[in-house]
Design a protein around this motif. Structure first.
Motif, PDB file in Angstrom:
ATOM      1  N   ILE A  88       0.835  -1.203   0.000  1.00  0.00           N
ATOM      2  CA  ILE A  88       0.000   0.000   0.000  1.00  0.00           C
ATOM      3  C   ILE A  88       0.868   1.250   0.000  1.00  0.00           C
ATOM      4  CG2 ILE A  88      -1.831  -1.215   1.247  1.00  0.00           C
ATOM      5  CD1 ILE A  88      -1.002   0.455   3.749  1.00  0.00           C
ATOM      6  N   GLN A  89       0.305   2.321  -0.519  1.00  0.00           N
ATOM      7  CA  GLN A  89       0.959   3.621  -0.436  1.00  0.00           C
ATOM      8  C   GLN A  89       0.059   4.543   0.371  1.00  0.00           C
ATOM      9  OE1 GLN A  89       1.526   5.918  -4.062  1.00  0.00           O
ATOM     10  NE2 GLN A  89       3.408   6.827  -3.256  1.00  0.00           N
ATOM     11  N   THR A  90       0.612   5.096   1.424  1.00  0.00           N
ATOM     12  CA  THR A  90      -0.166   5.987   2.274  1.00  0.00           C
ATOM     13  C   THR A  90      -0.186   7.389   1.679  1.00  0.00           C
ATOM     14  OG1 THR A  90       1.809   6.344   3.630  1.00  0.00           O
ATOM     15  CG2 THR A  90       0.262   4.657   4.365  1.00  0.00           C
ATOM     16  N   SER A  91      -1.005   8.232   2.260  1.00  0.00           N
ATOM     17  CA  SER A  91      -1.180   9.578   1.708  1.00  0.00           C
ATOM     18  C   SER A  91       0.067  10.449   1.835  1.00  0.00           C
ATOM     19  CB  SER A  91      -2.362  10.278   2.387  1.00  0.00           C
ATOM     20  OG  SER A  91      -2.156  10.356   3.788  1.00  0.00           O
ATOM     21  N   ASP A  92       1.030  10.011   2.655  1.00  0.00           N
ATOM     22  CA  ASP A  92       2.298  10.748   2.755  1.00  0.00           C
ATOM     23  C   ASP A  92       3.349  10.177   1.801  1.00  0.00           C
ATOM     24  OD1 ASP A  92       2.674   8.366   4.003  1.00  0.00           O
ATOM     25  OD2 ASP A  92       3.540   9.181   5.845  1.00  0.00           O
ATOM     26  N   ASN A  94       4.533   7.179   1.405  1.00  0.00           N
ATOM     27  CA  ASN A  94       5.360   6.059   1.835  1.00  0.00           C
ATOM     28  C   ASN A  94       4.682   4.749   1.444  1.00  0.00           C
ATOM     29  OD1 ASN A  94       7.514   7.468   3.057  1.00  0.00           O
ATOM     30  ND2 ASN A  94       6.284   7.798   4.893  1.00  0.00           N
ATOM     31  N   TRP A  95       5.509   3.715   1.238  1.00  0.00           N
ATOM     32  CA  TRP A  95       5.003   2.407   0.850  1.00  0.00           C
ATOM     33  C   TRP A  95       5.190   1.405   1.991  1.00  0.00           C
ATOM     34  CZ3 TRP A  95       2.442   0.759  -3.503  1.00  0.00           C
ATOM     35  CH2 TRP A  95       2.390   1.649  -4.577  1.00  0.00           C
ATOM     36  N   THR A 122       9.391   1.518   1.401  1.00  0.00           N
ATOM     37  CA  THR A 122       9.533   2.704   0.550  1.00  0.00           C
ATOM     38  C   THR A 122      10.835   2.678  -0.242  1.00  0.00           C
ATOM     39  OG1 THR A 122       8.249   3.995   2.148  1.00  0.00           O
ATOM     40  CG2 THR A 122       9.545   5.222   0.530  1.00  0.00           C
ATOM     41  N   ASP A 123      11.946   2.349   0.430  1.00  0.00           N
ATOM     42  CA  ASP A 123      13.240   2.320  -0.262  1.00  0.00           C
ATOM     43  C   ASP A 123      13.259   1.238  -1.333  1.00  0.00           C
ATOM     44  OD1 ASP A 123      14.163   4.385   1.282  1.00  0.00           O
ATOM     45  OD2 ASP A 123      15.187   3.101   2.733  1.00  0.00           O
ATOM     46  N   ARG A 124      12.661   0.080  -1.031  1.00  0.00           N
ATOM     47  CA  ARG A 124      12.651  -1.005  -2.005  1.00  0.00           C
ATOM     48  C   ARG A 124      11.844  -0.624  -3.243  1.00  0.00           C
ATOM     49  NH1 ARG A 124       9.880  -6.489  -0.267  1.00  0.00           N
ATOM     50  NH2 ARG A 124       8.052  -5.547  -1.247  1.00  0.00           N
TER      51      ARG A 124
END
Length: 363
Positions: A88-92, A94-95, A122-124
C-alpha cells in the motif's frame, strides 16, 4: 480457575508484553468492533499514536494511518477469516507491506479481531522504480542502436558487392592475385553477414531481459561450433589458439541462436583474456549430467582475482582496459541460461586461467 492456571496466564501475558515492547515492527491489534486495543512502540512512532488512542474506533484513527481503505480491509478479514496481504501507499507517499491477520477464538474458530503489521518498503519500491526506468532507457538505447546500424550496413554491403563486380576480369591476374581477390571478397561478405547477425541479436537482448522464451530446436553441436569458429577465425589465427573438443552429446534441444551466443562469448573471451605471448589452450567439453547438459569451457588465460569475480556478470562492466568489448557478453549469457531454467558457475585464479560450467536443463 486454579492458581496454577492464573500463574500460567500471567506468565503468558508478561511474555506478550515483553514482545510488544521490543518488536521493531509496527503492529496494531484491533477487536471485532473495529476498536484499537493495543499497538507496538514502532506503531506509536510511525503513526503518531498515544496511549489515549486505545479504545478508539479505527475510523477515528484513519488520519493517523493515512490509508483510506483500512476499515474496509479489516472488516473483510474479520468476516472471511482469511489473511489479507497488500503493498500500500499511504497519503504521505510512503510504501508499506501490510498484512492483516484474523485473530481467531480457539473454540468458535471465529475472528475476534485482527492483527495488522506494517513493514516499510519505501526504499525497495524506489529502487524498483529506478530499475524500471533504467531498463526502459536501456531497451530504447538497444533498439535505437540496432535499428540505426541496419541502414549503413546495407549501404556497405551494396558498395562491397559493386566493388567485387566492377573489379574487372581476373583472368589476366596471376594465380596469387586471383586467390587474394577471392579470399578478400569472401572475408568481406562473411564479415558483413556476421555483423548483420550481431545487430539482429543485439535487438534480441530486450527479449532476453524480459524472460522471453525462444523457440527451441534440435541443434547439432559440432556444426554450431564450426559456425562459431568461423566467426572468430581471425582471433584464433592471430592468437594461435588451440581448441580441444570433447563432445559427448552430439545434439542439444535449445534455441540455436542463443546457444551460438553462449559458445561465441565463452570461446572469444577465452582468446581475448589470454596471457600475452602465450597461445590460448581452450578445452570445450559437452556431456550429460543428471537432468542437464553440462558445457565446460576451460582456458589457460590470465584469470581473475576475487574482486573482479564479483563483477563478472554485471552489465557494462569491463574487467580489463586492454581488451576490447562492451561488458555485456557474460551478462547476456547468464540471462539466456537462467531464463531457460539452467545455471552458470565459474572458477578462476589469477595467472591460472578460468573455467565456466554451464548446466542447460534438458527439455
Amino acid at each position: 480457575m486454579t492458581t496454577k492456571k492464573i500463574n500460567e496466564l500471567i506468565k503468558l501475558n508478561d511474555e506478550l508484553e515483553n514482545y510488544f515492547r521490543n518488536t521493531i515492527i509496527p503492529q496494531l491489534f484491533v477487536d471485532a468492533n473495529l476498536r484499537l486495543r493495543k499497538f507496538t512502540p514502532p506503531a506509536m512512532k510511525q503513526f503518531n499514536f498515544s496511549p489515549e488512542d486505545i479504545g478508539k474506533s479505527l475510523e477515528d484513527l484513519n488520519d493517523n494511518i493515512r490509508y483510506s481503505t483500512i476499515v474496509e480491509n479489516v472488516t473483510m478479514v474479520i468476516e472471511s477469516g482469511e489473511i489479507y496481504e497488500k503493498e500500500i501507499q499511504t497519503s504521505d507517499f510512503n510504501w508499506y507491506q501490510m498484512n492483516i491477520i484474523p485473530y481467531l477464538v480457539e473454540k468458535s474458530k471465529k475472528s475476534n479481531g485482527v492483527i495488522i503489521t506494517f513493514v516499510d518498503i519505501t526504499d525497495r519500491i524506489k529502487v524498483l522504480k529506478d530499475l524500471e526506468r533504467l531498463i526502459a532507457t536501456h531497451e530504447t538505447f538497444i533498439y535505437s542502436v540496432s535499428h540505426d546500424l541496419k541502414g549503413p550496413l546495407s549501404n556497405i554491403e551494396g558498395l562491397v558487392n559493386d566493388l567485387i563486380k566492377n573489379a574487372g576480369p581476373t583472368s589476366d591476374w596471376n594465380e596469387e592475385a586471383q586467390d587474394d581477390h577471392k579470399l578478400t571478397s569472401s572475408l568481406l561478405l562473411e564479415s558483413i553477414a556476421s555483423m548483420r547477425n550481431v545487430i539482429n541479436e543485439l535487438s534480441e537482448i530486450i527479449k532476453i531481459e524480459n524472460n522471453y522464451k525462444e523457440e527451441v530446436e534440435l541443434v547439432k553441436i559440432e556444426s554450431l561450433i564450426n559456425q562459431v569458429k568461423l566467426v572468430i577465425r581471425d582471433a584464433i589465427h592471430e592468437s594461435k589458439a588451440i581448441i580441444h573438443l570433447d563432445i559427448q552429446v552430439p545434439k542439444i534441444k535449445f534455441s540455436r541462436k542463443n546457444l551460438r551466443s553462449i559458445l561465441y562469448n565463452l570461446l572469444s573471451n577465452a582468446i581475448k583474456y589470454r596471457i600475452p605471448n602465450t597461445p590460448p589452450i581452450i578445452h570445450l567439453k559437452i556431456e550429460k549430467a543428471e537432468g542437464f547438459t553440462h558445457i565446460s569451457v576451460k582456458d589457460n588465460g590470465r584469470g581473475m582475482d576475487e574482486e573482479k569475480q564479483k563483477l563478472i556478470f554485471t552489465p557494462y562492466t569491463r574487467l580489463a582496459k586492454d581488451v576490447e568489448g562492451t561488458g555485456i557478453g557474460l551478462y547476456f549469457v547468464k540471462k539466456i541460461i537462467e531464463n531457460e531454467g539452467g545455471r552458470i558457475t565459474f572458477n578462476s585464479k589469477p595467472g591460472e586461467g578460468s573455467e565456466f560450467n554451464i548446466y542447460l536443463k534438458n527439455v
